[in-house]
Design a protein around this motif. Structure first.
Motif, PDB file in Angstrom:
ATOM      1  N   GLY A   1       0.806  -1.214   0.000  1.00  7.83           N
ATOM      2  CA  GLY A   1       0.000   0.000   0.000  1.00  7.83           C
ATOM      3  C   GLY A   1       0.830   1.252   0.000  1.00  7.83           C
TER       4      GLY A   1
ATOM      5  N   PHE B   1       0.230  10.338   4.571  1.00  6.07           N
ATOM      6  CA  PHE B   1      -1.046  11.075   4.585  1.00  6.07           C
ATOM      7  C   PHE B   1      -1.015  12.232   5.580  1.00  6.07           C
ATOM      8  CE2 PHE B   1      -2.421   6.920   2.908  1.00  6.07           C
ATOM      9  CZ  PHE B   1      -2.897   7.369   1.691  1.00  6.07           C
TER      10      PHE B   1
ATOM     11  N   GLU C   1      -3.375  -1.299  -6.673  1.00  7.01           N
ATOM     12  CA  GLU C   1      -3.605  -0.306  -7.733  1.00  7.01           C
ATOM     13  C   GLU C   1      -2.436  -0.246  -8.711  1.00  7.01           C
ATOM     14  OE1 GLU C   1      -4.575   2.588  -4.570  1.00  7.01           O
ATOM     15  OE2 GLU C   1      -6.176   3.220  -5.921  1.00  7.01           O
TER      16      GLU C   1
ATOM     17  N   GLU D   1      -8.577   0.447   1.870  1.00  6.01           N
ATOM     18  CA  GLU D   1      -8.554   1.884   2.173  1.00  6.01           C
ATOM     19  C   GLU D   1      -9.659   2.340   3.123  1.00  6.01           C
ATOM     20  OE1 GLU D   1      -7.647   0.612  -0.672  1.00  6.01           O
ATOM     21  OE2 GLU D   1      -6.027   1.766  -1.559  1.00  6.01           O
TER      22      GLU D   1
ATOM     23  N   PHE E   1      -4.194   2.318  13.416  1.00  2.59           N
ATOM     24  CA  PHE E   1      -3.258   1.441  12.687  1.00  2.59           C
ATOM     25  C   PHE E   1      -1.908   1.427  13.403  1.00  2.59           C
ATOM     26  CE2 PHE E   1       0.134   0.669   9.620  1.00  2.59           C
ATOM     27  CZ  PHE E   1      -0.300  -0.492   9.009  1.00  2.59           C
TER      28      PHE E   1
ATOM     29  N   ARG F   1       0.080  -1.309  16.493  1.00  2.00           N
ATOM     30  CA  ARG F   1       1.436  -1.835  16.338  1.00  2.00           C
ATOM     31  C   ARG F   1       2.337  -1.365  17.478  1.00  2.00           C
ATOM     32  NH1 ARG F   1      -1.463  -2.187  12.163  1.00  2.00           N
ATOM     33  NH2 ARG F   1      -1.129  -3.900  10.709  1.00  2.00           N
TER      34      ARG F   1
ATOM     35  N   ARG G   1       5.392  -2.423  21.850  1.00  2.00           N
ATOM     36  CA  ARG G   1       6.658  -1.738  22.185  1.00  2.00           C
ATOM     37  C   ARG G   1       6.563  -1.258  23.632  1.00  2.00           C
ATOM     38  NH1 ARG G   1       7.742  -0.636  16.472  1.00  2.00           N
ATOM     39  NH2 ARG G   1       5.783   0.381  16.050  1.00  2.00           N
TER      40      ARG G   1
END
Ligand code: 3HC
Length: 701
Positions: free
Chosen positions: A62, A68, A105, A125, A273, A277, A281
């Motif tokens: 992606g 973004f 894409e 998306e 997102f 993740r 940590r």
């Protein structure tokens, strides 16, 4: 820096490789690299075809999501993908791993697509609050039937190579080594005299039925993706693909793709997102702390939780031994596990053979000695401190050295439990949510003495059993249930103030919670919360209205769905307002002289959520939660909090902390002030015009 795009030659074939670890996400450097490579190839008359591959574990997964935040740097996607599509010689994408978003894409902009048999294609998306913005909304329905294309984009679920081939997305599934298979395919094309086959020049498939289909999909997303802006925007872009020439359609897609990353919805989803993740940590714990090996697991207690937890491990191929005090419990527990698996077989998501394989991994015993070979033992009996201590004392005797001892308690002081063992550093909390085999969240509770490698092992185990493990420290209710306390308190208090259960739940659901809290209580069993509160009565506020509706229902024996009535009644299983319980709450409110404010939907939502957020701020201050974003993950993964609102702390930031403090201070005047004191951290951040996100950044600096 190593080149992220390189070109090699195999005779007349050029092989362009994207090599941008870990997942070949496309950022400015990759786009610039592709632009340079394809511009050079265009100028080289000796190149007869181009194969585009990726190094590492996957094809492009992606767009680089971080971009973004900063804006897409030149060259843009359209410019680069157009250059590839314009190539005068055939371009073949060779896909392995997961082609996602801008990766899929990219493959669509190539002329042909071959795929490793394990490859998958997805356009996720919407899960980031955006739409495919590199031509996906325009090219996909030109390669596969419109309905299948819409389903792929709306669901966000990846399609396996074989299915993608059936649908027209993939030209050949390759069983052997992908790169050479792709080169061979390119040579075949050349031998057959095949040239470029540009997706944009094809017609949209099923355009004649588009109006009907799009209307149906609009109705679907209005219902299932409530309060969201990206799903209708996706449908607008696809409608443009149907109605307009390719280039005009692309402009519609582009306009929407420019706007959507700026929405709170997209920011919230992107926040999650990375938050999901970040949970693994742990500040101060480096890569040198290695997890212990967990090859065999023991479970104490064959009840609902024990059974569900056993299934999680069996699903991951890890053998489980369940110990219970009574044979009847074991038999019942194992039968329930089989029944649950059988349901998956009936649904078609599992084969009989898989069921038998999983059952073969689960054994039962009445003897604690059966746990002596387990690397991890999880106690999952009911919430009773004395009983848990007795069990941990026994486990301490039978468990092998180095075995990790976990408790599934949701409320009790785990330090106290750990203290009965001679190995407190091997003890921690592993709080699964019911049904454990389904729910995503696992709260990992670090006790005062839990050793770092035990903590790391728990995070590793969470990943292995496909759970989102979030670390919390010891306190009553840890992160999730402690923050639920003010949330539920306010919901119940609103009922006493004259809002009906359906009004309270309706307000919360309309706002976005998966289910109103009172309906949740009915589902879980009204008595569960009540009994937990009874057990720590002396610690609770001296307030006769505190969780009073639940207490009343428990006294009546109206325990929710299991007794056919609670906050609601359930004629033929259908949740229905219950005039009798509403009258009972009204009578109780009168007895307690509670003013009938009849709070409206806005007030209900504010009281429930701001109470929860305030508690979250306290958890951060006390160090129970490591990060604001961890709280967001707990709530979205475990409590039905809408992902598109980012979790309670992200939501607080999006409302503005000053506004929240102002409301809390107002509530302190109009409602019970003992509950409405802004947490010092919340107050401090609000006064500084700051946010939880900013606080987290400072913390982790
Ligand atoms: N952008 C930026 N970073 C990404 C990324 C992306 N698209 N995809 C993965 N990463 C990073 C992760 O943050 C992680 O970083 P960390 O190690 O520092 O935490 C690292 O790559 C590895 O990712 P995972 O831990 O998730 O690795 P897995 O092997 O479990 O999963 C994956 C790999 C299936 C590719 C998964 O990472 C994933 O689903 N990624 C997101 C894919 C996605 O949503 N793509 C669409 C992006 S939007 C888009 O393309 C717009 C377009 O239309 C223009």
């Amino acid at each position: 820096m190593a080149e992220v795009v390189r070109t090699e030659r195999e005779g007349e074939i050029a092989v362009v490789t994207i090599d941008a670890p870990p997942v070949n996400a496309i950022n400015q450097a990759v786009r610039a690299g592709l632009q340079q490579a394809f511009a050079a190839l265009r100028a080289d008359p000796t190149v007869k075809a181009v194969v585009l591959v990726c190094a590492g574990k996957t094809f492009v997964a992606g767009a680089d999501i971080k971009e973004f935040d900063t804006g897409i740097g030149a060259p843009g996607y359209h410019e680069v993908y157009r250059l590839i599509e314009d190539s005068p010689v055939p371009v073949i994408a060779a896909v392995h791993g997961t082609a996602l978003g801008g990766g899929t894409e990219l493959a669509l902009a190539c002329h042909y697509r071959v795929a490793d048999k394990g490859a998958r294609f997805g356009l996720p998306e919407l899960s980031l609050g955006i739409i495919p913005g590199a031509g996906g909304t325009q090219r996909l329905p030109r390669l596969m039937p419109l309905e299948a294309a819409l389903d792929m984009m709306i669901s966000g679920k990846p399609t396996v190579a074989a299915k993608a081939a059936e649908q027209g997305l993939v030209d050949r599934v390759i069983d052997s080594e992908l790169r050479s298979g792709a080169i061979a395919y390119a040579r075949e094309l050349l031998a057959q005299g095949k040239g470029p086959r540009r997706t944009r020049e094809q017609a949209v498939q099923g355009a004649d039925k588009a109006a009907e289909l799009l209307a149906a999909k609009r109705a679907q997303v209005a219902k299932t993706m409530r309060n969201r802006v990206s799903p209708p925007a996706l449908l607008d872009a696809v409608e443009a693909a149907v109605k307009l020439p390719f280039d005009d359609g692309l402009k519609v897609e582009q306009a929407k793709s420019d706007e959507l990353p700026l929405t709170t919805e997209s920011k919230a989803l992107r926040h999650l997102f990375f938050a999901e993740r970040d949970v693994s940590r742990i500040p101060g714990l480096g890569k040198e702390v290695k997890p212990r090996n967990v090859a065999a697991v023991g479970i104490v207690g064959a009840g609902t939780m024990g059974g569900g937890i056993s299934m999680c491990f069996a699903n991951a191929g890890i053998p489980v031994t369940i110990v219970d005090a009574a044979q009847a419990n074991l038999d019942r527990g194992l039968a329930t596990i089989r029944k649950n698996y059988q349901r998956s077989v009936t649904r078609g998501s599992m084969s009989e053979a898989q069921l038998e394989q999983r059952m073969a991994l689960i054994s039962g015993s009445l003897d604690y000695a059966a746990l002596s070979t387990a690397d991890l033992i999880i106690e999952a009996v009911f919430e009773n401190m004395a009983l848990k201590k007795e069990i941990f004392a026994k486990l301490d005797k039978v468990a092998k050295p180095g075995a990790i001892l976990g408790t599934n308690t949701s409320t009790l002081d785990i330090d106290e439990i750990a203290a009965v063992t001679g190995r407190a550093s091997d003890v921690l909390g592993l709080h699964f949510f019911s049904p454990a085999n389904v729910m995503q969240l696992l709260e990992i509770v670090q006790c005062a003495k839990t050793s770092p490698d035990v903590l790391v092992t728990a995070l590793d185990v969470a990943k292995k059993i496909k759970k989102t493990g979030v670390v919390a420290k010891v306190c009553y209710g840890f992160i999730g249930n402690r923050m639920m306390d003010p949330y539920g308190r306010e919901a119940e208090r609103c009922v006493l103030e004259g809002a009906t259960p359906a009004e309270v739940d309706g307000a919360l659901e309309k706002w976005g919670m998966a289910m109103g809290i009172l309906a949740v209580y009915d589902m879980a069993g009204i008595d569960i919360g009540h009994l937990t509160r009874e057990a720590r009565k002396e610690l609770l506020p001296k307030d006769p209205s505190f969780y009073r509706p639940t207490a009343l229902l428990t006294e009546k024996g109206w325990l929710g769905q299991k007794t056919g009535r609670g906050y609601y009644t359930y004629p033929e299983g259908k949740r229905t307002p219950d005039a009798e319980s509403i009258a009972m709450f009204a009578a109780e409110a009168k007895r307690l002289a509670i003013p009938q404010r009849k709070p409206d939907a806005t007030e209900i939502v504010e009281r429930c959520l701001y109470g929860m957020i305030n508690e979250g701020a306290l958890l951060l201050e006390e160090g129970i939660a490591l990060r604001a974003s961890d709280i967001d993950v707990v709530y979205t993964a475990g409590y039905g909090f809408p992902r598109y609102r980012g979790g309670p702390m992200f939501y607080a930031d999006s409302v503005g902390l000053a506004k929240i403090v102002a409301r809390i201070e107002e509530f302190a005047k109009t409602l019970d002030p003992q509950y409405w004191q802004p947490a010092p951290l919340l107050k401090k951040l609000a006064a500084a015009g700051s946010s939880f996100a900013e606080y987290q950044k400072q913390q982790t600096k």
